[in-house]
Each structure stands twice: as C-alpha cells, then as structure tokens.
Design a protein around this motif. Sequence first.
Motif, short mmCIF file in Angstrom:
data_model
loop_
_atom_site.label_atom_id
_atom_site.label_comp_id
_atom_site.label_asym_id
_atom_site.label_seq_id
_atom_site.Cartn_x
_atom_site.Cartn_y
_atom_site.Cartn_z
N GLU A 23 0.81 -1.21 0.00
CA GLU A 23 0.00 0.00 0.00
C GLU A 23 0.85 1.27 0.00
OE1 GLU A 23 -0.75 -0.01 4.87
OE2 GLU A 23 -2.41 -0.20 3.47
N ILE A 24 2.06 1.23 0.58
CA ILE A 24 2.92 2.41 0.57
C ILE A 24 3.36 2.72 -0.85
CG2 ILE A 24 5.17 3.34 1.29
CD1 ILE A 24 4.86 1.88 3.92
N ARG A 25 3.66 1.70 -1.64
CA ARG A 25 4.09 1.92 -3.02
C ARG A 25 2.95 2.47 -3.87
NH1 ARG A 25 7.28 -3.90 -3.56
NH2 ARG A 25 8.36 -3.69 -1.54
N VAL A 26 1.77 1.94 -3.65
CA VAL A 26 0.61 2.49 -4.37
C VAL A 26 0.37 3.92 -3.92
CG1 VAL A 26 -1.88 2.25 -4.77
CG2 VAL A 26 -0.43 0.21 -4.68
N LEU A 42 8.98 15.81 -7.06
CA LEU A 42 8.87 16.07 -5.64
C LEU A 42 10.12 15.60 -4.91
CD1 LEU A 42 5.18 14.91 -4.92
CD2 LEU A 42 6.00 17.23 -5.38
N ALA A 43 10.61 16.44 -4.01
CA ALA A 43 11.73 16.05 -3.18
C ALA A 43 11.31 14.90 -2.27
CB ALA A 43 12.20 17.24 -2.34
N PHE A 44 12.28 14.16 -1.77
CA PHE A 44 12.02 13.00 -0.91
C PHE A 44 11.12 13.38 0.27
CE2 PHE A 44 12.94 10.31 2.74
CZ PHE A 44 12.89 9.04 2.22
N SER A 45 11.44 14.46 0.95
CA SER A 45 10.68 14.85 2.13
C SER A 45 9.26 15.26 1.77
CB SER A 45 11.38 16.00 2.87
OG SER A 45 11.57 17.11 2.01
N GLU A 46 9.11 15.98 0.66
CA GLU A 46 7.77 16.40 0.22
C GLU A 46 6.93 15.18 -0.16
OE1 GLU A 46 4.49 18.71 -1.12
OE2 GLU A 46 6.17 19.14 0.23
N LEU A 47 7.52 14.25 -0.89
CA LEU A 47 6.79 13.05 -1.31
C LEU A 47 6.40 12.22 -0.10
CD1 LEU A 47 5.70 11.14 -3.45
CD2 LEU A 47 8.03 10.23 -3.74
N ARG A 48 7.31 12.06 0.83
CA ARG A 48 7.01 11.29 2.04
C ARG A 48 5.89 11.95 2.84
NH1 ARG A 48 10.55 11.28 7.41
NH2 ARG A 48 9.29 9.84 8.67
N GLY A 49 5.92 13.27 2.92
CA GLY A 49 4.87 13.99 3.64
C GLY A 49 3.50 13.81 3.00
N ARG A 50 3.46 13.76 1.68
CA ARG A 50 2.17 13.59 0.99
C ARG A 50 1.62 12.17 1.15
NH1 ARG A 50 1.35 17.25 -4.27
NH2 ARG A 50 2.55 19.10 -3.63
N ASN A 60 11.87 4.92 2.28
CA ASN A 60 12.97 4.90 1.32
C ASN A 60 13.08 3.53 0.64
OD1 ASN A 60 15.35 6.14 0.07
ND2 ASN A 60 16.49 4.60 1.25
N TYR A 61 12.85 2.48 1.41
CA TYR A 61 12.91 1.12 0.84
C TYR A 61 11.82 0.94 -0.22
CZ TYR A 61 11.92 -3.84 0.35
OH TYR A 61 11.66 -5.08 -0.18
N HIS A 62 10.59 1.29 0.13
CA HIS A 62 9.49 1.09 -0.81
C HIS A 62 9.62 2.00 -2.03
CE1 HIS A 62 7.27 -1.82 1.51
NE2 HIS A 62 7.34 -1.04 2.60
N LEU A 63 10.09 3.21 -1.83
CA LEU A 63 10.32 4.11 -2.97
C LEU A 63 11.38 3.52 -3.89
CD1 LEU A 63 9.92 6.80 -4.43
CD2 LEU A 63 11.54 7.83 -2.82
N GLY A 64 12.42 2.94 -3.30
CA GLY A 64 13.48 2.34 -4.10
C GLY A 64 12.99 1.19 -4.96
N GLU A 65 11.96 0.48 -4.49
CA GLU A 65 11.40 -0.63 -5.26
C GLU A 65 10.66 -0.15 -6.50
OE1 GLU A 65 11.67 -4.21 -4.49
OE2 GLU A 65 13.36 -3.11 -3.59
#
Length: 322
Positions: A23-26, A42-50, A60-65
């Motif tokens: 669900e995090i990847r979706v 989007l910067a890493f922090s902005e994307l994570r916040g959204r 970071n792990y799921h984004l890397g996938e």
Amino acid sequence: MGDDSSDETPLSPGDAFAALGHEIRVGILEALADATRVERPLAFSELRGRVGTVDSAKFNYHLGELVGHFVARTDDGYDLRPAGERVAEAVLSGAVTDDPVMDRVPIDATCPYCGAGVEMAYRDERTAAFCPECRGAYAMSAGRVEKDAPDEYGFLGYLDLPPAGIQNRTPTEVFETALRWHLSGQLLASTGTCSRCSAPMEEWLTLCDDHEGGDGACPECDNRYAAQHSARCTNCVYSRRTTFGVYLLDSVELQSFLTAHGVDLVSPDYDQFASVVMNYGEEIHDADPFEASFTFTADGDAITLTVDDDFDVVDVAEQTVD
C-alpha cells in the motif's frame, strides 16, 4: 544529472506486479499523480509527507522498489515514469479498486429502431442499454446480459466506462459519457490500433449465412445485421465486436457525411448518432470473397459505402432519399 532510471533492467511482468504489492508503493504513485506537473518532481521529504507518516527508512525502501520502472529519480526529486502514470490512472479511475453498480433505469435517449425510451444499467465497468418495446440491435435474451432486465427487452449494446465516469453524474449523463469514451476507443480500433496498449489489432468477419434480419434481429444469429466486424489486440487482452456502422466511422467519406448533417463524432448526441450509425441499410453482395454495401441516411440524404474482403472502402455513392 538527469533521470538515472534508464540504466535499470526492465522488469518481467511478474516482477512488475510484485513491485506494486504494497500500500505504501501504491500511495507513492497516487501522491505523485495528485501533484501537478508544475509541482513535480517532488523532493524526498515532500513526497514522504504527501504519502503520510511513514518511517523514513521504510519509506525509502518502498520508494526504491519503484524507482527505475514506475518512478524516475532526478537531481530535483521524484516523478512518474509512463508505466507509473498508467498504474496511477488505473487506480484513480477506480478500475482496480471500485466495482459500482447502477440498476436499470430510464434515461433521456430513444431506441433508433422503434423510438421507445431507452433503459440503462451499469456494472462491470460498462453500461448496458435496452429497448423495452423492440428487439433492439441484438435480440439475445436480456437475462444473459443484465439480470434485472425482462427477457422480452431488446438489447442495444454495451458501452465501456471506468468507474470514475459515473461520479457526480445522472444516469443520462453517465450514458452520454460512456458513448464518448467508448467511441474514442472504437475509432482507434477501426484504424487497426489497440486503444489500450497501442499494438496492432487483428481483424476478422462474422457473417450469418442464413440471415433473416428484416425489421428485427435474425433468429439464427441474434443480430440485426448479418455482418459483424471483430478485432483483437495482438499484444494485450482487448477485443471487440461491432457493427459495420461503427467500424466504418474511420472512413473520411462517412465522417464528412455525418459532419455535414450535424453529427458530432467527438461529443455525439445519442439519438442523432444512433439514428444514422446504428440504423443503416445492409446489402451482402458476396460472402467469399466478402463484399457488401452499407447505406447511411440523414435528413433525406444517403451515402453508400461498399467494402471488400480486406474491409477497405472500394466505392462511395451519395444519393437523395425520397
């Protein structure tokens, strides 16, 4: 330094689906899709916040996938790659998350064959239209295509529409939207291009040898017209069967005729469109090799297109109808 995803090894279909299995990847794909093109990347922090309150290491792990196939990583942040856009579109359209149902209801449309009011239902991402007074275009038992339609109803056909298409729309608006959505795909398919994946389509003819259409559907084939054009994608699962009235819409001559008589092929009025494109004359000259003529009438004028065994228009004739 630009997009570093070009060096990634392409994923197999199994690995691609596996990469989306969280669900995090979706959520990452949805967050990127919700951001405007001006806002992205989007910067890493902005994307994570959204996406929400997710542990940084886990995020970071799921984004890397996703990076490489679905997400692009650049110096400025993260953006969707085309494959990621397609997945996000499927999710946001409701195609993979929603399964709405609309029970059969009268709409503001009339049967092109008898003029009765049309009734429509929605399920399985498509509308189903019925005539309560005649056998419609396909005299198959209505119970085979829509559980709550009386058996004596005539069937007028399906129109594809993703679940998002029914949001905040009346039943009539849903039907009108479905006609526009469906027609865009049919027009593309008529040119031999799949509307789902863009691959070539293979096509073939279905012809009723003992057709008895008359003013209704044939008891042998359940179709009003003897000739049906079928096509399927050579790459994906998309396939469709349609009348030659719809198949021939890629003909410049027919398009010109329809436009001259006020039929809008981009945003058509169903009654006006169906009275010409669904209610036409058919004459089969030869079965093998196939040759047939199809006559379309509007406002006292008519155009006849003759089609050969390759489904090419080989003759065009215009005339005035009394």
